[in-house]
Enzyme design. Structure first.
Site, PDB file in Angstrom:
ATOM      1  CG  ASP A  25      37.636  21.080  38.325  1.00  0.00           C
ATOM      2  OD1 ASP A  25      37.506  21.419  37.442  1.00  0.00           O
ATOM      3  OD2 ASP A  25      36.454  21.130  39.495  1.00  0.00           O
ATOM      4  NE  ARG A  40      31.808  29.421  39.325  1.00  0.00           N
ATOM      5  CZ  ARG A  40      31.027  29.539  40.545  1.00  0.00           C
ATOM      6  NH1 ARG A  40      30.282  30.682  40.895  1.00  0.00           N
ATOM      7  NH2 ARG A  40      30.491  28.399  41.105  1.00  0.00           N
ATOM      8  CG  ASP A  91      31.743  23.664  35.660  1.00  0.00           C
ATOM      9  OD1 ASP A  91      30.943  23.379  35.348  1.00  0.00           O
ATOM     10  OD2 ASP A  91      31.891  23.640  36.964  1.00  0.00           O
ATOM     11  CD1 TRP A 135      32.473  27.333  34.961  1.00  0.00           C
ATOM     12  CD2 TRP A 135      34.298  28.358  34.942  1.00  0.00           C
ATOM     13  NE1 TRP A 135      33.061  27.513  36.175  1.00  0.00           N
ATOM     14  CE2 TRP A 135      34.224  27.849  36.045  1.00  0.00           C
ATOM     15  CE3 TRP A 135      35.631  28.784  34.674  1.00  0.00           C
ATOM     16  CZ2 TRP A 135      35.006  28.369  37.176  1.00  0.00           C
ATOM     17  CZ3 TRP A 135      36.583  29.195  35.339  1.00  0.00           C
ATOM     18  CH2 TRP A 135      36.578  29.070  36.932  1.00  0.00           C
TER      19      TRP A 135
END
Ligand code: GLY
Length: 370
Positions: A92, A221, A149, A225
């Site tokens: 990330d 979610r 993600d 993404w």
């Protein structure tokens, strides 16, 4: 369609975020619960870019110096994590450094921010597993995991290839996207959170539910993404396979929305009774749908633009904290990690970021960081 005055919302957001600057101080926020007070997380935590990121986006729209000065030093603060907490960073760094170093470099042409962004890009590229063709997720003993993600972090690699002229970053982004497209997106456009590979042979082993309800469920979610990440991958490569993937996931997402256009935390629940919404999924998807609306031929655009506008209008009307000046969050009813019973019905800083980003796009913001 909901009624929606996008200029008025932008003005309200400027007032709200100016107040947040005073409330937040030096905090690095992630979650605000029912007391409306954002927590303060270590800088290495994956969400540390979103607060400075939303300040930069709003500064870019308003030239408000208070927002710029609150955002200014975050790239240098986060850079310290490379020497002070190297084992706590992971895939990330894209979210963290796109919204601090890269956006600062793009807006102010700051040379030092360029260097910080490239340090993060080199770190992200170093997480690539060339046999399995994926960027490794997280740390610890799950060496063969990749997650949906991470499609959003690829923008850091595309940026690095653009600014250096070195195609290797982009090669890694493309190979990772191909792996996720092959194993992570189902025929019907639903997605699952985690993919497990043998890190030595690269063989695909299984899908894992992660923050979704089950391995064969559809974490909302995660879909958001994927919508946004594959739309970006198309914008950076021109390869229409990625646009088709983004559209497929978008169609599944739009079809699964309840009446008020804000999804439950997973699209595959036997009953939605007492199940929480996830406003962060709604905000991320809205910003991604606006990308698709720009990338498709004009006669296809309305489907995606209308869906994004409906989501944003509903978030504004039903999930905002406009009448609670002491509340430090912008949106309520986000869901962090339902299976772990963690951060449910809260404000999430990434929900707030993508809401602002999408509203900025509706108001003509043209810079693209993701
Ligand atoms: N990237 C982690 C999450 O969406 O919760």
């Amino acid at each position: 369609m909901y009624k929606f005055n996008q200029q008025e919302i932008l003005k309200k957001l400027e007032v709200k975020v100016e107040r947040m600057v005073d409330q937040m101080g030096n905090k690095s926020p992630h979650v605000a619960g029912s007391d409306g007070v954002y927590d303060d997380m270590p800088h290495a935590w994956w969400t540390s870019g979103f607060w400075p990121g939303l300040l930069w986006v709003l500064y870019d729209m308003t030239d408000n110096e208070k927002l710029k000065s609150a955002a200014m030093n975050w790239d240098e603060e986060l850079q310290k994590c490379f020497s002070e907490h190297p084992n706590e960073l992971y895939h990330d760094v894209g979210f963290q450094f796109l919204l601090t170093a890269v956006i600062k470099h793009e807006i102010l042409e700051s040379e030092s921010s360029l260097g910080i962004g490239l340090e993060a890009s080199n770190y992200l590229a170093g997480r690539y597993n060339p046999v399995g063709k994926f960027i490794r997720a997280w740390n610890g003993d799950k060496i063969g995991w990749a997650i949906i993600d991470c499609m959003m972090n690829l923008s850091l690699l595309f940026w690095a290839s653009n600014v250096t002229g070195d195609p290797r970053y982009k090669h890694i982004a493309i190979l990772h996207a191909d792996t996720i497209m092959k194993h992570g997106i189902r025929e019907d456009g639903s997605v699952c959170h985690i993919l497990s590979f043998d890190p030595v042979t690269g063989d695909f082993i299984e899908s894992i539910g992660g923050q979704g309800n089950a391995p064969d469920s559809a974490w909302s979610r995660g879909s958001a993404w994927a919508i946004y990440g594959f739309a970006n991958t198309y914008r950076h490569t021109g390869d229409s396979r990625y646009l088709s993937a983004a559209k497929r996931v978008a169609h599944h997402f739009i079809a699964g929305l309840p009446e008020d256009f804000v999804p439950y935390w997973d699209f595959r629940l036997t009953s939605t009774e007492n199940e929480p919404r996830d406003t962060s999924a709604a905000a991320i998807a809205a910003s991604g749908l606006l990308e698709i609306a720009e990338l498709v031929p004009s006669n296809e655009s309305r489907l995606y633009a209308d869906a994004a506008t409906n989501i944003l209008a509903s978030l504004t009307e039903n999930y905002g904290t406009w009448d609670q000046p002491d509340h430090q969050g912008i949106l309520v009813e986000g869901t962090g990690h339902k299976p772990a019973n963690d951060n449910i019905n809260v404000s999430l800083i990434y929900g707030d970021y993508y809401y602002i980003e999408a509203i900025a796009k509706l108001n003509g913001w043209e810079r693209r960081i993701f």
